[in-house]
Design a protein around this motif. Sequence first.
Motif, short mmCIF file in Angstrom:
data_model
loop_
_atom_site.label_atom_id
_atom_site.label_comp_id
_atom_site.label_asym_id
_atom_site.label_seq_id
_atom_site.Cartn_x
_atom_site.Cartn_y
_atom_site.Cartn_z
N LYS A 2 -13.07 -68.63 -3.76
CA LYS A 2 -12.51 -67.50 -3.03
C LYS A 2 -11.75 -67.99 -1.81
O LYS A 2 -12.24 -68.87 -1.09
CB LYS A 2 -13.61 -66.55 -2.55
CG LYS A 2 -14.13 -65.62 -3.58
CD LYS A 2 -14.90 -64.48 -2.96
CE LYS A 2 -16.31 -64.90 -2.68
NZ LYS A 2 -17.13 -63.78 -2.17
N ILE A 3 -10.58 -67.42 -1.58
CA ILE A 3 -9.75 -67.78 -0.44
C ILE A 3 -9.36 -66.51 0.31
O ILE A 3 -8.89 -65.54 -0.31
CB ILE A 3 -8.49 -68.55 -0.86
CG1 ILE A 3 -8.88 -69.87 -1.52
CG2 ILE A 3 -7.58 -68.79 0.33
CD1 ILE A 3 -7.71 -70.66 -2.06
N LEU A 4 -9.55 -66.53 1.61
CA LEU A 4 -9.09 -65.45 2.48
C LEU A 4 -7.71 -65.80 2.99
O LEU A 4 -7.52 -66.85 3.61
CB LEU A 4 -10.06 -65.26 3.66
CG LEU A 4 -9.62 -64.30 4.77
CD1 LEU A 4 -9.43 -62.89 4.23
CD2 LEU A 4 -10.63 -64.32 5.90
N VAL A 5 -6.73 -64.97 2.69
CA VAL A 5 -5.35 -65.16 3.16
C VAL A 5 -5.14 -64.16 4.28
O VAL A 5 -5.21 -62.95 4.07
CB VAL A 5 -4.33 -64.93 2.02
CG1 VAL A 5 -2.92 -65.14 2.53
CG2 VAL A 5 -4.62 -65.86 0.85
N THR A 6 -4.91 -64.66 5.49
CA THR A 6 -4.77 -63.78 6.63
C THR A 6 -3.74 -64.32 7.62
O THR A 6 -3.24 -65.42 7.46
CB THR A 6 -6.14 -63.55 7.33
OG1 THR A 6 -6.02 -62.50 8.28
CG2 THR A 6 -6.65 -64.81 7.98
N GLY A 7 -3.44 -63.53 8.63
CA GLY A 7 -2.46 -63.91 9.63
C GLY A 7 -1.36 -62.87 9.69
O GLY A 7 -1.33 -61.93 8.90
N ALA A 8 -0.45 -63.06 10.61
CA ALA A 8 0.69 -62.15 10.76
C ALA A 8 1.81 -62.62 9.85
O ALA A 8 2.83 -63.11 10.30
CB ALA A 8 1.13 -62.09 12.22
N TYR A 9 1.60 -62.48 8.55
CA TYR A 9 2.57 -62.93 7.56
C TYR A 9 3.16 -61.74 6.82
O TYR A 9 2.62 -60.64 6.85
CB TYR A 9 1.94 -63.92 6.58
CG TYR A 9 0.93 -63.33 5.63
CD1 TYR A 9 1.30 -62.93 4.35
CD2 TYR A 9 -0.40 -63.19 5.99
CE1 TYR A 9 0.38 -62.40 3.47
CE2 TYR A 9 -1.33 -62.67 5.12
CZ TYR A 9 -0.94 -62.27 3.86
OH TYR A 9 -1.86 -61.74 2.99
N HIS A 10 4.26 -61.99 6.14
CA HIS A 10 4.93 -60.96 5.35
C HIS A 10 4.54 -61.14 3.89
O HIS A 10 4.80 -62.19 3.30
CB HIS A 10 6.44 -61.04 5.50
CG HIS A 10 6.91 -60.84 6.91
ND1 HIS A 10 6.96 -59.58 7.49
CD2 HIS A 10 7.30 -61.71 7.86
CE1 HIS A 10 7.39 -59.70 8.73
NE2 HIS A 10 7.59 -60.99 8.98
N LYS A 11 3.90 -60.13 3.33
CA LYS A 11 3.47 -60.20 1.93
C LYS A 11 4.65 -60.33 0.98
O LYS A 11 4.49 -60.81 -0.14
CB LYS A 11 2.66 -58.96 1.57
CG LYS A 11 1.31 -58.91 2.23
CD LYS A 11 0.54 -57.68 1.83
CE LYS A 11 0.01 -57.90 0.44
NZ LYS A 11 -0.98 -56.92 0.01
#
Length: 71
Positions: A2-11
């Motif tokens: 499992k990986i959490l993808v987070t941050g102020a990114y543009h999907k």
Amino acid sequence: MKILVTGAYHKDHEKTKNLIKGLKLLGVKIIELPYRSLKVDLAKKIALLSRNVDAVFLPGFTHSNVKQIKK
């Protein structure tokens, strides 16, 4: 895995979409949590989610979020 993808990114960013799609094809469970600004309640949620994942990934152009997420 499992990986959490987070941050102020543009999907919608093409590289991010392709990376997440490829990881899913490999059987990796992805938890996406993009944000505009990191509030206290969201920081608590990220801390809670990060306990139950194998890795936390911040996509491209989110290097300024590393300090916030590390806490």
